[in-house]
Design an enzyme around this catalytic site. Structure first.
Site, short mmCIF file in Angstrom:
data_model
loop_
_atom_site.label_atom_id
_atom_site.label_comp_id
_atom_site.label_asym_id
_atom_site.label_seq_id
_atom_site.Cartn_x
_atom_site.Cartn_y
_atom_site.Cartn_z
N TYR A 64 -11.50 -5.40 10.58
CA TYR A 64 -10.66 -5.09 11.64
C TYR A 64 -10.62 -6.38 12.64
O TYR A 64 -11.74 -6.32 13.47
CB TYR A 64 -11.43 -4.11 12.27
CG TYR A 64 -11.64 -2.73 11.33
CD1 TYR A 64 -10.78 -1.69 11.30
CD2 TYR A 64 -12.59 -2.93 10.31
CE1 TYR A 64 -10.85 -0.86 10.45
CE2 TYR A 64 -12.82 -1.81 9.49
CZ TYR A 64 -12.06 -0.94 9.52
OH TYR A 64 -11.85 0.13 8.54
N GLU A 119 0.95 -1.17 -0.13
CA GLU A 119 0.09 0.06 -0.06
C GLU A 119 1.00 1.44 0.04
O GLU A 119 1.99 1.34 0.61
CB GLU A 119 -1.04 0.14 1.26
CG GLU A 119 -1.65 1.29 1.50
CD GLU A 119 -2.86 1.14 2.80
OE1 GLU A 119 -3.46 -0.03 2.56
OE2 GLU A 119 -2.66 2.10 3.20
N HIS A 127 -13.88 -2.74 14.77
CA HIS A 127 -13.78 -1.17 14.34
C HIS A 127 -14.13 -0.41 15.61
O HIS A 127 -15.01 -0.78 16.30
CB HIS A 127 -14.75 -0.94 13.18
CG HIS A 127 -14.57 0.33 12.74
ND1 HIS A 127 -15.26 1.27 13.33
CD2 HIS A 127 -13.99 0.86 11.50
CE1 HIS A 127 -15.03 2.70 12.50
NE2 HIS A 127 -14.23 2.30 11.53
N ALA A 141 -19.59 1.29 3.95
CA ALA A 141 -18.88 0.98 2.83
C ALA A 141 -19.81 -0.29 2.13
O ALA A 141 -19.77 -0.24 0.79
CB ALA A 141 -17.81 -0.19 3.33
N ALA A 166 -10.45 10.50 2.52
CA ALA A 166 -11.83 10.78 2.63
C ALA A 166 -12.06 12.41 3.31
O ALA A 166 -13.04 13.02 3.21
CB ALA A 166 -12.60 9.94 3.43
N GLN A 179 6.26 7.02 14.05
CA GLN A 179 5.14 5.93 13.67
C GLN A 179 4.51 5.32 15.03
O GLN A 179 3.51 5.16 15.05
CB GLN A 179 5.79 5.00 12.98
CG GLN A 179 5.26 4.78 11.43
CD GLN A 179 6.08 3.75 10.85
OE1 GLN A 179 7.35 3.76 10.97
NE2 GLN A 179 5.37 2.71 10.23
N ASP A 192 -13.01 7.56 7.60
CA ASP A 192 -13.17 8.15 8.78
C ASP A 192 -14.08 9.39 8.77
O ASP A 192 -14.11 10.15 7.75
CB ASP A 192 -11.98 8.38 9.45
CG ASP A 192 -11.15 7.02 9.99
OD1 ASP A 192 -11.94 6.18 10.18
OD2 ASP A 192 -10.12 7.14 9.87
N LYS A 212 -21.25 -6.41 4.34
CA LYS A 212 -20.39 -5.87 3.36
C LYS A 212 -20.07 -7.19 2.30
O LYS A 212 -19.95 -6.81 1.08
CB LYS A 212 -18.91 -5.52 4.06
CG LYS A 212 -18.30 -4.60 3.20
CD LYS A 212 -16.89 -4.13 4.02
CE LYS A 212 -16.99 -3.53 5.10
NZ LYS A 212 -15.80 -2.69 5.89
N HIS A 234 -8.20 2.96 -3.57
CA HIS A 234 -9.00 2.96 -2.43
C HIS A 234 -10.28 3.93 -2.73
O HIS A 234 -9.85 5.09 -3.40
CB HIS A 234 -8.49 3.52 -0.98
CG HIS A 234 -7.42 2.67 -0.69
ND1 HIS A 234 -6.79 2.41 0.57
CD2 HIS A 234 -6.60 1.72 -1.58
CE1 HIS A 234 -5.92 1.63 0.62
NE2 HIS A 234 -5.68 1.06 -0.36
P1 FAD Z 1 -17.71 0.35 7.16
O1 FAD Z 1 -17.62 -0.97 6.85
O2 FAD Z 1 -19.06 1.19 6.75
O3 FAD Z 1 -17.80 0.36 8.94
C1 FAD Z 1 -17.87 1.30 9.88
C2 FAD Z 1 -18.64 1.13 11.10
O4 FAD Z 1 -20.08 0.90 10.69
C3 FAD Z 1 -18.21 -0.27 11.81
O5 FAD Z 1 -18.33 -0.15 13.07
C4 FAD Z 1 -19.01 -1.46 11.17
O6 FAD Z 1 -19.37 -2.52 12.05
C5 FAD Z 1 -20.20 -0.55 10.95
N1 FAD Z 1 -21.10 -1.14 9.87
C6 FAD Z 1 -20.70 -1.57 8.61
N2 FAD Z 1 -21.55 -1.75 7.66
C7 FAD Z 1 -22.63 -1.72 8.30
C8 FAD Z 1 -24.17 -1.59 8.17
N3 FAD Z 1 -24.53 -2.33 6.76
N4 FAD Z 1 -25.11 -1.41 8.92
C9 FAD Z 1 -24.75 -1.10 10.21
N5 FAD Z 1 -23.42 -0.90 10.67
C10 FAD Z 1 -22.39 -0.95 9.79
N6 FAD Z 1 -9.62 5.47 4.99
C11 FAD Z 1 -9.39 6.59 4.08
O7 FAD Z 1 -10.11 7.83 4.19
N7 FAD Z 1 -8.81 6.18 2.89
C12 FAD Z 1 -8.29 5.35 2.85
O8 FAD Z 1 -7.74 5.18 1.55
C13 FAD Z 1 -8.31 4.07 3.80
N8 FAD Z 1 -7.75 3.11 3.36
C14 FAD Z 1 -7.88 1.96 4.21
C15 FAD Z 1 -7.42 0.62 3.88
C16 FAD Z 1 -7.51 -0.22 4.87
C17 FAD Z 1 -6.89 -1.68 4.55
C18 FAD Z 1 -8.42 -0.23 6.11
C19 FAD Z 1 -8.38 -1.34 7.08
C20 FAD Z 1 -8.81 1.21 6.35
C21 FAD Z 1 -8.67 2.25 5.54
N9 FAD Z 1 -9.11 3.40 5.81
C22 FAD Z 1 -9.08 4.40 4.84
C23 FAD Z 1 -9.83 3.81 7.04
C24 FAD Z 1 -11.23 3.58 6.94
O9 FAD Z 1 -11.93 4.45 6.19
C25 FAD Z 1 -11.69 3.82 8.17
O10 FAD Z 1 -11.54 2.71 9.15
C26 FAD Z 1 -13.35 3.91 8.52
O11 FAD Z 1 -13.48 4.38 10.05
C27 FAD Z 1 -14.12 2.78 8.31
O12 FAD Z 1 -14.32 2.28 6.91
P2 FAD Z 1 -14.96 0.98 6.50
O13 FAD Z 1 -15.00 1.11 5.06
O14 FAD Z 1 -14.59 -0.02 7.21
O15 FAD Z 1 -16.61 1.25 7.13
#
Ligand code: FAD
Length: 286
Positions: free
Chosen positions: A142, A16, A146, A122, A50, A209, A108, A162, A76
């Site tokens: 996670y 990455e 999360h 997502a 984001a 870090q 985030d 998801k 991403h």
């Molecule tokens: P989601 O899957 O939406 O989850 C967020 C929360 O909502 C969780 O608590 C989950 O349990 C809950 N949830 C999920 N789906 C549902 C549903 N359908 N109904 C109800 N609750 C639900 N951030 C950036 O801005 N840019 C990046 O490029 C980036 N790259 C990343 C790469 C990796 C490998 C990882 C692990 C994270 C990355 N992030 C990035 C951070 C990420 O955007 C954050 O962790 C964010 O807070 C959650 O994103 P998510 O897609 O997991 O969210």
């Protein structure tokens, strides 16, 4: 190439990288990518802010550059601060550039930016992407849960949504204790999540870090890890080498335990990526 097809053939090894700030030159990351080119990653993913830092254009340019280098790019795509129209325009651009693989993310929530309401999770983005083209879609997961979730089990129940929406495979948040990963993988399997899960590994190679890890990512720091960091925190070279050795040990253990893939958070450090690749590629591809 679609990432889901690589998983069918072998244990995946990927990197990455992140775009430079909007005010910096993109050439710095291009030089880093040139240095990483010979390390044979199965794909390189590019983060996309984001939080409104405006580096989205850079992310598309960098993904295109990776493709030109003959390596599969993954872009991403966070959605929490975007409307359907904006995401649709970005998907059109991704498609025009011939990029097939997307890591679909909520992003985030920034307390200074009120989130838009078209995509709450997502999983909503994945459902939308599916209507816009035939992309390979990854999702984030996670091993320690999360931070927004009340429990790991709640988070895994949401993770299943998801996958049901169409995530082809998953990449984990970084972790330093493999036991969290094994416990998460088992719980995910029990919940019926049967897509490949790549383990996200971050080599911690400098003091900044360590501090960032503790304050932002919430990953547990095992005693063994803290001891190493404390011993070498005032010796940058020894800290770097110890951080690399720790990551290599984690990877060897994960591969021995049948991990689907290793995703290396390189922090744009080609030296570290090279040292780790040299140590583990033979093991991963054996
Ligand atoms: P989601 O899957 O939406 O989850 C967020 C929360 O909502 C969780 O608590 C989950 O349990 C809950 N949830 C999920 N789906 C549902 C549903 N359908 N109904 C109800 N609750 C639900 N951030 C950036 O801005 N840019 C990046 O490029 C980036 N790259 C990343 C790469 C990796 C490998 C990882 C692990 C994270 C990355 N992030 C990035 C951070 C990420 O955007 C954050 O962790 C964010 O807070 C959650 O994103 P998510 O897609 O997991 O969210």
């Amino acid at each position: 190439m679609r990432i889901k097809d690589i998983f069918k053939e072998r244990t995946v090894f990927s990197f990455e990288v992140f775009p430079p700030k909007k005010t910096s030159s993109i050439d710095v990351i291009y030089k880093t990518l040139d240095e990483m080119k010979g390390l044979e990653p199965d794909f390189i993913s590019v983060t996309f802010s984001a939080g409104g830092s405006g580096n989205g254009g850079f992310a598309c340019d960098i993904a295109s550059r990776i493709k030109e280098m003959g390596i599969t790019p993954v872009i991403h795509l966070p959605c929490i601060n975007n409307t359907k129209e904006e995401i649709s325009a970005t998907l059109d651009e991704i498609k025009e550039r011939g990029i097939e693989n997307i890591l679909a993310l909520r992003g985030d929530i920034n307390p200074d930016i009120p989130p838009k309401t078209d995509f709450l999770h997502a999983s909503d983005l994945i459902t939308f992407i599916k209507t816009k083209g035939d992309f390979d879609i990854a999702g984030a997961c996670y091993p320690e849960g999360h931070p927004d979730s009340d429990s790991l089990v709640d988070d895994i129940i949401n993770l299943r949504k998801k996958v049901e929406a169409g995530a082809d495979h998953l990449i984990t948040q970084l972790f330093f204790d493999n036991e969290y990963f094994y416990d998460f993988r088992e719980k995910a399997a029990i919940a019926g999540i049967n897509v490949p899960i790549e383990a996200g590994i971050m080599p911690v190679v400098n003091k900044n870090q360590i501090e960032r890890m503790v304050t932002t990512c919430g990953a547990s720091l095992p005693k063994k890890f803290v001891k190493i960091m404390q011993k070498y925190e005032h010796n940058p070279e020894a800290l770097r080498d110890a951080g690399i050795a720790y990551a290599v040990n984690q990877i060897v253990d994960l591969v021995a335990n049948g991990v689907d893939g290793i995703h290396l958070y390189t922090m744009n450090n080609s030296y570290v990526a090279r040292k780790i690749s040299e140590a583990v590629l033979g093991i991963i591809r054996s």
